[in-house]
Design a protein around this motif. Sequence first.
Motif, PDB file in Angstrom:
ATOM      1  N   GLY A   1       1.550  -3.492  13.974  1.00  0.00           N
ATOM      2  CA  GLY A   1       0.836  -4.743  14.127  1.00  0.00           C
ATOM      3  C   GLY A   1       0.077  -5.203  12.899  1.00  0.00           C
ATOM      4  N   LYS A   2       0.233  -4.498  11.793  1.00  0.00           N
ATOM      5  CA  LYS A   2      -0.489  -4.866  10.568  1.00  0.00           C
ATOM      6  C   LYS A   2       0.493  -5.166   9.440  1.00  0.00           C
ATOM      7  N   LYS A   3      -0.020  -5.845   8.435  1.00  0.00           N
ATOM      8  CA  LYS A   3       0.791  -6.152   7.273  1.00  0.00           C
ATOM      9  C   LYS A   3       0.961  -4.903   6.406  1.00  0.00           C
ATOM     10  N   ARG A   4       2.029  -4.898   5.642  1.00  0.00           N
ATOM     11  CA  ARG A   4       2.233  -3.823   4.686  1.00  0.00           C
ATOM     12  C   ARG A   4       1.149  -3.894   3.625  1.00  0.00           C
ATOM     13  N   GLU A   5       0.544  -2.756   3.305  1.00  0.00           N
ATOM     14  CA  GLU A   5      -0.545  -2.757   2.345  1.00  0.00           C
ATOM     15  C   GLU A   5      -0.300  -1.746   1.225  1.00  0.00           C
ATOM     16  N   PHE A   6      -0.827  -2.081   0.086  1.00  0.00           N
ATOM     17  CA  PHE A   6      -0.714  -1.243  -1.099  1.00  0.00           C
ATOM     18  C   PHE A   6      -1.556   0.020  -0.944  1.00  0.00           C
ATOM     19  N   VAL A   7      -1.000   1.135  -1.421  1.00  0.00           N
ATOM     20  CA  VAL A   7      -1.718   2.404  -1.393  1.00  0.00           C
ATOM     21  C   VAL A   7      -1.996   2.891  -2.821  1.00  0.00           C
ATOM     22  N   ALA A   8      -0.947   3.042  -3.608  1.00  0.00           N
ATOM     23  CA  ALA A   8      -1.110   3.572  -4.966  1.00  0.00           C
ATOM     24  C   ALA A   8       0.140   3.268  -5.770  1.00  0.00           C
ATOM     25  N   ALA A   9      -0.005   3.266  -7.089  1.00  0.00           N
ATOM     26  CA  ALA A   9       1.138   3.040  -7.966  1.00  0.00           C
ATOM     27  C   ALA A   9       0.942   3.808  -9.256  1.00  0.00           C
ATOM     28  N   ILE A  10       2.062   4.069  -9.921  1.00  0.00           N
ATOM     29  CA  ILE A  10       2.035   4.826 -11.162  1.00  0.00           C
ATOM     30  C   ILE A  10       3.162   4.335 -12.062  1.00  0.00           C
ATOM     31  N   THR A  11       2.905   4.297 -13.360  1.00  0.00           N
ATOM     32  CA  THR A  11       3.976   3.975 -14.291  1.00  0.00           C
ATOM     33  C   THR A  11       4.877   5.195 -14.453  1.00  0.00           C
ATOM     34  N   TRP A  12       6.135   4.933 -14.627  1.00  0.00           N
ATOM     35  CA  TRP A  12       7.096   6.016 -14.634  1.00  0.00           C
ATOM     36  C   TRP A  12       6.955   6.886 -15.885  1.00  0.00           C
ATOM     37  N   SER A  13       6.619   6.287 -16.989  1.00  0.00           N
ATOM     38  CA  SER A  13       6.584   7.047 -18.238  1.00  0.00           C
ATOM     39  C   SER A  13       5.178   7.413 -18.690  1.00  0.00           C
ATOM     40  N   GLY A  14       4.246   6.469 -18.555  1.00  0.00           N
ATOM     41  CA  GLY A  14       2.928   6.690 -19.132  1.00  0.00           C
ATOM     42  C   GLY A  14       1.918   7.321 -18.206  1.00  0.00           C
ATOM     43  N   GLY A  15       2.198   7.318 -16.896  1.00  0.00           N
ATOM     44  CA  GLY A  15       1.256   7.948 -15.991  1.00  0.00           C
ATOM     45  C   GLY A  15       0.042   7.121 -15.642  1.00  0.00           C
ATOM     46  N   ASN A  16      -0.002   5.841 -16.023  1.00  0.00           N
ATOM     47  CA  ASN A  16      -1.105   4.984 -15.587  1.00  0.00           C
ATOM     48  C   ASN A  16      -1.023   4.811 -14.079  1.00  0.00           C
ATOM     49  N   THR A  17      -2.197   4.807 -13.440  1.00  0.00           N
ATOM     50  CA  THR A  17      -2.229   4.739 -11.990  1.00  0.00           C
ATOM     51  C   THR A  17      -3.143   3.627 -11.497  1.00  0.00           C
ATOM     52  N   ASN A  18      -2.935   3.267 -10.243  1.00  0.00           N
ATOM     53  CA  ASN A  18      -3.744   2.262  -9.579  1.00  0.00           C
ATOM     54  C   ASN A  18      -3.825   2.658  -8.107  1.00  0.00           C
ATOM     55  N   TYR A  19      -5.010   2.552  -7.516  1.00  0.00           N
ATOM     56  CA  TYR A  19      -5.205   2.952  -6.127  1.00  0.00           C
ATOM     57  C   TYR A  19      -5.901   1.857  -5.330  1.00  0.00           C
ATOM     58  N   ALA A  20      -5.573   1.795  -4.053  1.00  0.00           N
ATOM     59  CA  ALA A  20      -6.341   0.969  -3.136  1.00  0.00           C
ATOM     60  C   ALA A  20      -7.700   1.627  -2.935  1.00  0.00           C
ATOM     61  N   ASN A  21      -8.717   0.802  -2.747  1.00  0.00           N
ATOM     62  CA  ASN A  21     -10.072   1.341  -2.568  1.00  0.00           C
ATOM     63  C   ASN A  21     -10.148   2.285  -1.368  1.00  0.00           C
ATOM     64  N   SER A  22      -9.356   2.006  -0.355  1.00  0.00           N
ATOM     65  CA  SER A  22      -9.427   2.782   0.874  1.00  0.00           C
ATOM     66  C   SER A  22      -8.936   4.221   0.703  1.00  0.00           C
ATOM     67  N   VAL A  23      -8.223   4.500  -0.373  1.00  0.00           N
ATOM     68  CA  VAL A  23      -7.682   5.851  -0.549  1.00  0.00           C
ATOM     69  C   VAL A  23      -8.214   6.543  -1.802  1.00  0.00           C
ATOM     70  N   LYS A  24      -8.980   5.838  -2.607  1.00  0.00           N
ATOM     71  CA  LYS A  24      -9.515   6.450  -3.830  1.00  0.00           C
ATOM     72  C   LYS A  24     -10.322   7.692  -3.496  1.00  0.00           C
ATOM     73  N   GLY A  25     -10.076   8.739  -4.265  1.00  0.00           N
ATOM     74  CA  GLY A  25     -10.782   9.994  -4.036  1.00  0.00           C
ATOM     75  C   GLY A  25     -10.131  10.882  -2.993  1.00  0.00           C
ATOM     76  N   ARG A  26      -9.187  10.342  -2.226  1.00  0.00           N
ATOM     77  CA  ARG A  26      -8.503  11.137  -1.195  1.00  0.00           C
ATOM     78  C   ARG A  26      -7.018  11.310  -1.513  1.00  0.00           C
ATOM     79  N   PHE A  27      -6.398  10.307  -2.067  1.00  0.00           N
ATOM     80  CA  PHE A  27      -4.963  10.330  -2.364  1.00  0.00           C
ATOM     81  C   PHE A  27      -4.759  10.420  -3.870  1.00  0.00           C
TER      82      PHE A  27
END
Length: 122
Positions: A42-68
Amino acid sequence: QVQLVESGGGLVQAGGSLRLSCAASGRTRSMYAMGWFRQAPGKKREFVAAITWSGGNTNYANSVKGRFTISRDNAKNTVYLQMNSLKPEDTAVFYCAAASVLSPLADLYHTWGQGTQVTVSS
């Protein structure tokens, strides 16, 4: 073409951990970034985390930071999502996806896996 296959989902109690895997095959050199998204009933698809394939830069949703934690193993063409301190509200189908940019926007991801169910019981 790139193919993505997720694995590692399951049932876990609140406070527990799971590690999801996303194995990529095909034209993996065309991928710049990999992301994890989730969709609860019943909810929309939401972003969790992402990473660049080569450089390892990452991005996280606030809801999972520190846990994922998202990581990748280039030699295995695999991206992982380590999920700790899981909560019932984390229950969802988790999808991995490939994109040409590092972004939290689902529309920018051109290839998706079939999804893996994560259920967190209270």
